[in-house]
Scaffold this active site. Structure first.
Site, PDB file in Angstrom:
ATOM      1  N   GLU A   1      40.844  13.520   3.880  1.00 52.20           N
ATOM      2  CA  GLU A   1      41.954  14.439   4.207  1.00 52.20           C
ATOM      3  C   GLU A   1      41.424  15.713   4.878  1.00 52.20           C
ATOM      4  O   GLU A   1      42.087  16.281   5.741  1.00 52.20           O
ATOM      5  CB  GLU A   1      42.759  14.741   2.928  1.00 52.20           C
ATOM      6  CG  GLU A   1      43.603  13.533   2.522  1.00 52.20           C
ATOM      7  CD  GLU A   1      43.891  13.403   1.039  1.00 52.20           C
ATOM      8  OE1 GLU A   1      43.742  14.396   0.302  1.00 52.20           O
ATOM      9  OE2 GLU A   1      44.253  12.290   0.613  1.00 52.20           O
TER      10      GLU A   1
ATOM     11  N   HIS B   1      36.015  14.948   2.268  1.00 54.18           N
ATOM     12  CA  HIS B   1      37.108  14.039   1.911  1.00 54.18           C
ATOM     13  C   HIS B   1      37.862  13.674   3.194  1.00 54.18           C
ATOM     14  O   HIS B   1      37.984  14.508   4.100  1.00 54.18           O
ATOM     15  CB  HIS B   1      38.048  14.720   0.912  1.00 54.18           C
ATOM     16  CG  HIS B   1      39.071  13.768   0.355  1.00 54.18           C
ATOM     17  ND1 HIS B   1      40.193  13.418   1.058  1.00 54.18           N
ATOM     18  CD2 HIS B   1      39.111  13.082  -0.814  1.00 54.18           C
ATOM     19  CE1 HIS B   1      40.896  12.551   0.333  1.00 54.18           C
ATOM     20  NE2 HIS B   1      40.255  12.340  -0.800  1.00 54.18           N
TER      21      HIS B   1
ATOM     22  N   GLY C   1      46.020   6.807  -2.028  1.00 53.41           N
ATOM     23  CA  GLY C   1      47.421   7.134  -2.281  1.00 53.41           C
ATOM     24  C   GLY C   1      48.408   6.039  -1.881  1.00 53.41           C
ATOM     25  O   GLY C   1      49.606   6.280  -1.807  1.00 53.41           O
TER      26      GLY C   1
ATOM     27  N   GLY D   1      42.464  10.264  -7.325  1.00 52.63           N
ATOM     28  CA  GLY D   1      43.429  11.272  -6.921  1.00 52.63           C
ATOM     29  C   GLY D   1      44.618  11.280  -7.861  1.00 52.63           C
ATOM     30  O   GLY D   1      44.581  11.873  -8.946  1.00 52.63           O
ATOM     31  N   GLY D   2      45.673  10.604  -7.464  1.00 53.49           N
ATOM     32  CA  GLY D   2      46.943  10.637  -8.186  1.00 53.49           C
ATOM     33  C   GLY D   2      46.825  10.404  -9.686  1.00 53.49           C
ATOM     34  O   GLY D   2      47.451  11.116 -10.490  1.00 53.49           O
TER      35      GLY D   2
ATOM     36  N   ASN E   1      40.316  14.256  -8.526  1.00 54.40           N
ATOM     37  CA  ASN E   1      40.583  15.155  -7.405  1.00 54.40           C
ATOM     38  C   ASN E   1      42.073  15.492  -7.446  1.00 54.40           C
ATOM     39  O   ASN E   1      42.900  14.649  -7.110  1.00 54.40           O
ATOM     40  CB  ASN E   1      40.199  14.435  -6.103  1.00 54.40           C
ATOM     41  CG  ASN E   1      40.614  15.199  -4.865  1.00 54.40           C
ATOM     42  OD1 ASN E   1      41.022  16.361  -4.937  1.00 54.40           O
ATOM     43  ND2 ASN E   1      40.505  14.550  -3.713  1.00 54.40           N
ATOM     44  N   TRP E   2      42.372  16.687  -7.871  1.00 58.34           N
ATOM     45  CA  TRP E   2      43.791  17.066  -8.006  1.00 58.34           C
ATOM     46  C   TRP E   2      44.445  17.381  -6.662  1.00 58.34           C
ATOM     47  O   TRP E   2      45.648  17.550  -6.580  1.00 58.34           O
ATOM     48  CB  TRP E   2      43.920  18.275  -8.946  1.00 58.34           C
ATOM     49  CG  TRP E   2      43.884  17.915 -10.400  1.00 58.34           C
ATOM     50  CD1 TRP E   2      43.477  16.728 -10.951  1.00 58.34           C
ATOM     51  CD2 TRP E   2      44.293  18.744 -11.504  1.00 58.34           C
ATOM     52  NE1 TRP E   2      43.594  16.761 -12.318  1.00 58.34           N
ATOM     53  CE2 TRP E   2      44.091  18.000 -12.688  1.00 58.34           C
ATOM     54  CE3 TRP E   2      44.781  20.043 -11.614  1.00 58.34           C
ATOM     55  CZ2 TRP E   2      44.388  18.504 -13.959  1.00 58.34           C
ATOM     56  CZ3 TRP E   2      45.070  20.555 -12.886  1.00 58.34           C
ATOM     57  CH2 TRP E   2      44.882  19.788 -14.041  1.00 58.34           C
ATOM     58  N   LYS E   3      43.629  17.496  -5.610  1.00 55.99           N
ATOM     59  CA  LYS E   3      44.156  17.827  -4.274  1.00 55.99           C
ATOM     60  C   LYS E   3      45.018  19.096  -4.361  1.00 55.99           C
ATOM     61  O   LYS E   3      44.695  19.994  -5.126  1.00 55.99           O
ATOM     62  CB  LYS E   3      44.907  16.635  -3.683  1.00 55.99           C
ATOM     63  CG  LYS E   3      44.042  15.359  -3.716  1.00 55.99           C
ATOM     64  CD  LYS E   3      44.600  14.210  -2.941  1.00 55.99           C
ATOM     65  CE  LYS E   3      43.636  13.027  -3.019  1.00 55.99           C
ATOM     66  NZ  LYS E   3      44.070  11.874  -2.240  1.00 55.99           N
TER      67      LYS E   3
ATOM     68  N   GLU F   1      35.552   5.947  -0.011  1.00 56.05           N
ATOM     69  CA  GLU F   1      37.005   5.969  -0.119  1.00 56.05           C
ATOM     70  C   GLU F   1      37.632   5.439   1.168  1.00 56.05           C
ATOM     71  O   GLU F   1      37.783   6.192   2.147  1.00 56.05           O
ATOM     72  CB  GLU F   1      37.498   7.395  -0.350  1.00 56.05           C
ATOM     73  CG  GLU F   1      36.956   8.031  -1.611  1.00 56.05           C
ATOM     74  CD  GLU F   1      37.850   9.162  -2.091  1.00 56.05           C
ATOM     75  OE1 GLU F   1      38.355   9.064  -3.208  1.00 56.05           O
ATOM     76  OE2 GLU F   1      38.065  10.123  -1.323  1.00 56.05           O
TER      77      GLU F   1
ATOM     78  N   SER G   1      43.294   4.651  -4.883  1.00 62.31           N
ATOM     79  CA  SER G   1      44.226   3.929  -5.757  1.00 62.31           C
ATOM     80  C   SER G   1      43.563   3.344  -7.011  1.00 62.31           C
ATOM     81  O   SER G   1      43.913   2.259  -7.460  1.00 62.31           O
ATOM     82  CB  SER G   1      44.961   2.838  -4.973  1.00 62.31           C
ATOM     83  OG  SER G   1      45.753   3.418  -3.944  1.00 62.31           O
TER      84      SER G   1
HETATM   85  P1  PGA Z   1      44.177   8.257  -4.900  1.00 64.87           P
HETATM   86  O1  PGA Z   1      43.238   9.276  -4.101  1.00 64.87           O
HETATM   87  O2  PGA Z   1      43.477   7.926  -6.180  1.00 64.87           O
HETATM   88  O3  PGA Z   1      45.453   9.004  -5.108  1.00 64.87           O
HETATM   89  O4  PGA Z   1      44.333   7.047  -4.012  1.00 64.87           O
HETATM   90  C1  PGA Z   1      41.847   9.131  -4.120  1.00 64.87           C
HETATM   91  C2  PGA Z   1      41.184  10.262  -3.379  1.00 64.87           C
HETATM   92  O5  PGA Z   1      41.651  10.642  -2.286  1.00 64.87           O
HETATM   93  O6  PGA Z   1      40.171  10.828  -3.859  1.00 64.87           O
END
Ligand code: PGA
Length: 246
Positions: free
Chosen positions: A94, A92, A168, A228-229, A9-11, A162, A207
């Site tokens: 977010e 998600h 993050g 994500g990251g 997920n590149w957000k 999640e 993470s």
């Molecule tokens: P993260 O994000 O790997 O940066 O913790 C995961 C996500 O929100 O899908």
């Protein structure tokens, strides 16, 4: 035997130049696991071009429940499919926090995803306060029931657990805590969908890094990760794909 998924997920990250990362992933996309990459909407079509012929599905990060209409700034599932996407992340945390998305909205978005032929990756997860209050499974159970429409199958839907406090932050639950939630999710899916519930892929997210992916993916009922990251750089994400390759 469920096939593992390494989903990225590149957000709100990535410009055209970032597509070089996708090219660099190809050598590890050897077909042992499903690789899904969800860039910002601006890159879906271009990434789908780069991913052509490779074992990489491109996904969106959200969609509207309507097919078209007066919804400024929104994107229809049909538009994602038209741009070359095969999947879409929905609900998600977010989106739930920043855009006040409710379970019912996520439910309607999942119906839209299926209508357009996209696989829905439905996210659930508790906040730190909810975990501290001992309500994790109640929250997860409620989100799963409310966000997943009848008609979900192991093919058209993936569930991602999640924990909000692990996203993050570099913090992850213990393997036992991950197992507890994933076993719970499996139980709920089997209760609702019968034998097909055994086939749904359940992803862990929060993470995930190259250094912890293998042990997390080895937990029972964990069928891969939503990352994500660590999905932004091929040097990191390739290690995670290899962990999912087994
Ligand atoms: P993260 O994000 O790997 O940066 O913790 C995961 C996500 O929100 O899908």
């Amino acid at each position: 035997m469920r096939r593992k998924i390494a989903a990225g997920n590149w957000k709100m990250n990535g410009l055209k130049a970032s597509l070089a990362e996708v090219e660099a992933l190809k050598p590890v996309c050897t077909g042992e696991c499903d690789v899904i990459l969800c860039p910002p909407a601006t890159l879906v079509a271009a990434m789908a071009e780069v991913a052509k012929g490779a074992n990489i599905t491109v996904g969106g990060q959200d969609c509207h429940w309507n097919e078209s209409g007066a919804h400024t700034g929104d994107i229809a599932a049909e538009m994602l499919a038209d741009a070359g996407a095969g999947a879409v992340i929905l609900g998600h945390s977010e989106r739930r926090a920043d855009h006040c998305e409710t379970d019912m909205m996520v439910h309607n978005k999942a119906l839209a995803a299926w209508r357009a032929g996209l696989q829905a990756i439905i996210c659930v997860g508790e906040t730190e306060a909810e975990r501290d209050a001992g309500t994790t499974l109640d929250i997860i159970g409620g989100q799963l029931a409310g966000s997943t429409p009848d008609g979900a199958t192991a093919e058209n839907t993936v569930i991602a657990y999640e924990p909000v406090w692990a996203i993050g932050t570099g913090r992850t639950p213990t393997l036992e805590e991950i197992a507890e939630v994933h076993d719970f999710l499996r139980g709920r899916l089997v209760e609702r969908f019968g034998l097909d519930g055994e086939g749904f892929r359940l992803l862990y997210g929060g993470s995930v890094k190259p250094g912890n992916a293998a042990e997390i993916f080895a937990v029972s009922n964990v069928d891969g990760g939503l990352v994500g990251g660590a999905s932004l750089k091929a040097s990191d994400f390739s290690g995670i794909i290899q962990a999912a390759n087994g």
